[in-house]
Design a protein around this motif. Sequence first.
Motif, PDB file in Angstrom:
ATOM      1  N   UNK A 273       0.706  -1.074   0.034  1.00  0.00           N
ATOM      2  CA  UNK A 273      -0.032  -0.153  -0.056  1.00  0.00           C
ATOM      3  C   UNK A 273       0.853   1.282   0.045  1.00  0.00           C
ATOM      4  N   UNK A 274       2.138   1.264  -0.079  1.00  0.00           N
ATOM      5  CA  UNK A 274       2.946   2.273   0.247  1.00  0.00           C
ATOM      6  C   UNK A 274       3.082   3.119  -1.262  1.00  0.00           C
ATOM      7  N   UNK A 275       3.157   4.560  -0.993  1.00  0.00           N
ATOM      8  CA  UNK A 275       3.345   5.130  -2.209  1.00  0.00           C
ATOM      9  C   UNK A 275       4.882   5.382  -2.366  1.00  0.00           C
ATOM     10  N   UNK A 276       5.327   5.708  -3.254  1.00  0.00           N
ATOM     11  CA  UNK A 276       6.642   6.207  -3.661  1.00  0.00           C
ATOM     12  C   UNK A 276       7.198   6.833  -2.435  1.00  0.00           C
ATOM     13  N   UNK A 277       8.512   6.542  -1.919  1.00  0.00           N
ATOM     14  CA  UNK A 277       9.351   7.378  -1.023  1.00  0.00           C
ATOM     15  C   UNK A 277       8.648   7.359   0.553  1.00  0.00           C
ATOM     16  N   UNK A 278       7.762   6.050   0.819  1.00  0.00           N
ATOM     17  CA  UNK A 278       6.906   6.082   1.863  1.00  0.00           C
ATOM     18  C   UNK A 278       7.930   5.787   3.061  1.00  0.00           C
ATOM     19  N   UNK A 279       7.566   6.265   4.143  1.00  0.00           N
ATOM     20  CA  UNK A 279       8.242   6.116   5.279  1.00  0.00           C
ATOM     21  C   UNK A 279       7.481   5.138   6.190  1.00  0.00           C
ATOM     22  N   UNK A 280       7.866   3.947   6.521  1.00  0.00           N
ATOM     23  CA  UNK A 280       7.091   3.104   7.476  1.00  0.00           C
ATOM     24  C   UNK A 280       7.800   3.191   8.884  1.00  0.00           C
TER      25      UNK A 280
ATOM     26  N   UNK B 168       9.166 -11.773   6.054  1.00  0.00           N
ATOM     27  CA  UNK B 168       9.718 -11.883   4.570  1.00  0.00           C
ATOM     28  C   UNK B 168       9.295 -10.583   3.700  1.00  0.00           C
ATOM     29  N   UNK B 169      10.300 -10.016   3.015  1.00  0.00           N
ATOM     30  CA  UNK B 169      10.005  -8.860   2.307  1.00  0.00           C
ATOM     31  C   UNK B 169      10.328  -9.009   0.912  1.00  0.00           C
ATOM     32  N   UNK B 170       9.479  -8.325  -0.027  1.00  0.00           N
ATOM     33  CA  UNK B 170      10.010  -8.392  -1.442  1.00  0.00           C
ATOM     34  C   UNK B 170      10.923  -7.069  -1.798  1.00  0.00           C
ATOM     35  N   UNK B 171      12.300  -7.619  -1.889  1.00  0.00           N
ATOM     36  CA  UNK B 171      13.156  -6.331  -1.823  1.00  0.00           C
ATOM     37  C   UNK B 171      12.978  -5.667  -3.262  1.00  0.00           C
ATOM     38  N   UNK B 172      12.517  -6.245  -4.120  1.00  0.00           N
ATOM     39  CA  UNK B 172      12.477  -5.615  -5.607  1.00  0.00           C
ATOM     40  C   UNK B 172      11.552  -4.396  -5.426  1.00  0.00           C
ATOM     41  N   UNK B 173      10.378  -4.999  -4.837  1.00  0.00           N
ATOM     42  CA  UNK B 173       9.381  -3.975  -4.600  1.00  0.00           C
ATOM     43  C   UNK B 173       9.671  -2.754  -3.525  1.00  0.00           C
ATOM     44  N   UNK B 174      10.574  -3.140  -2.752  1.00  0.00           N
ATOM     45  CA  UNK B 174      11.041  -1.999  -1.684  1.00  0.00           C
ATOM     46  C   UNK B 174      12.016  -1.267  -2.452  1.00  0.00           C
ATOM     47  N   UNK B 175      12.987  -1.735  -3.350  1.00  0.00           N
ATOM     48  CA  UNK B 175      13.648  -0.506  -3.864  1.00  0.00           C
ATOM     49  C   UNK B 175      13.085   0.157  -5.029  1.00  0.00           C
ATOM     50  N   UNK B 176      12.115  -0.427  -5.687  1.00  0.00           N
ATOM     51  CA  UNK B 176      11.382   0.411  -6.724  1.00  0.00           C
ATOM     52  C   UNK B 176      10.514   1.458  -6.087  1.00  0.00           C
TER      53      UNK B 176
END
Length: 330
Positions: free
Chosen positions: A231-238, A250-258
């Motif tokens: 649900x994160x927008x670009x440059x989201x801060x969690x 577990x995290x999808x780091x490709x999505x995290x980077x993109x």
Amino acid sequence: MEKSSVIPQKMRYINHTASILKIQDTAVPKIDAQQVLIKVHAFGVNRADILQKKGKYPAPEGDSKILGLEVSGVVVQVADPALEHLLGRHVFCLTSGGGYAEYVVAEHELLMPVPDDMPLSYAAGLAEVYLTAYDAIVRTGNLGTGDTLLCHGGASGVGSAAIRIAKSIGATVVTTQSSDEKAQYALSLGADHTINYLENDFAEEMKKLGLKANVILDPVAGDYLSANLRVAAMDCHCIVLAMLGGRYAELDFAKLLSKRFNLHGSTLRNRSKTYKKELVQAFLSQFGQHLMEPSMAIPIYRELCWDEIEQAHEVLENNRNLGKVIVRIV
């Protein structure tokens, strides 16, 4: 320097040995040069207290081993003559532990004045939730006007403060909670949308609303992190404040980077005195004049006497509270 010549040698406090809460006697704590002694009127109950009671969140080295991270009361003793103007002041503040007691030591730079029309009991529940929420969503998350905040646990104390702060800034607020009652509570504080996480996938519900989160306040962690990323927008801060959902994920780091997703772990208790001083000053500068306004009010769910401390902890342990639980020293 004392407001009263009678500062007792002994005081009552709440002992938590073996996770059993009992009122016992101990010595009144001593103050150092830049500290003050507060005669406690009331204290707020927080999840950190529950964890510390169970041995899962020990006090940092040098801090009081007594439970309690926020209080309200009256300054009755100062060590430095330059601080005499504080004597007799009604204040609320963060403490380095020790709040579950008749007297507690506090750093004078962390004191916040209780407005004339504000009850001391109410003030006891402001410091921890407001400073935690402000530090997370404003100072770390940089939440701004027109942004969207996703706040997990919108009926908690910190969640309540986050809603109030975010709406005052002009952000859209989405909260998650476990019941319709808690959803109505979050809406009453100003939340724009609420999602029952027991009945719905919050990521799918956010998609239906056409919203992406610029800032996410998360005390859950665990599997929530992957959904937060969805649900994160670009440059989201969690900002992760706790791990009620587990310590691994577990995290999808490709999505995290993109998405250039910013994942922050945040705790307030072990911050330096300098950090806390700057935090208090920044919060008071932006919101200090507005704490008495209805739009900033944090509801008190229960106000109990300190011989009912077990009941106070039970409320939080069973996740029943809508807002703050306050305990008075009597």
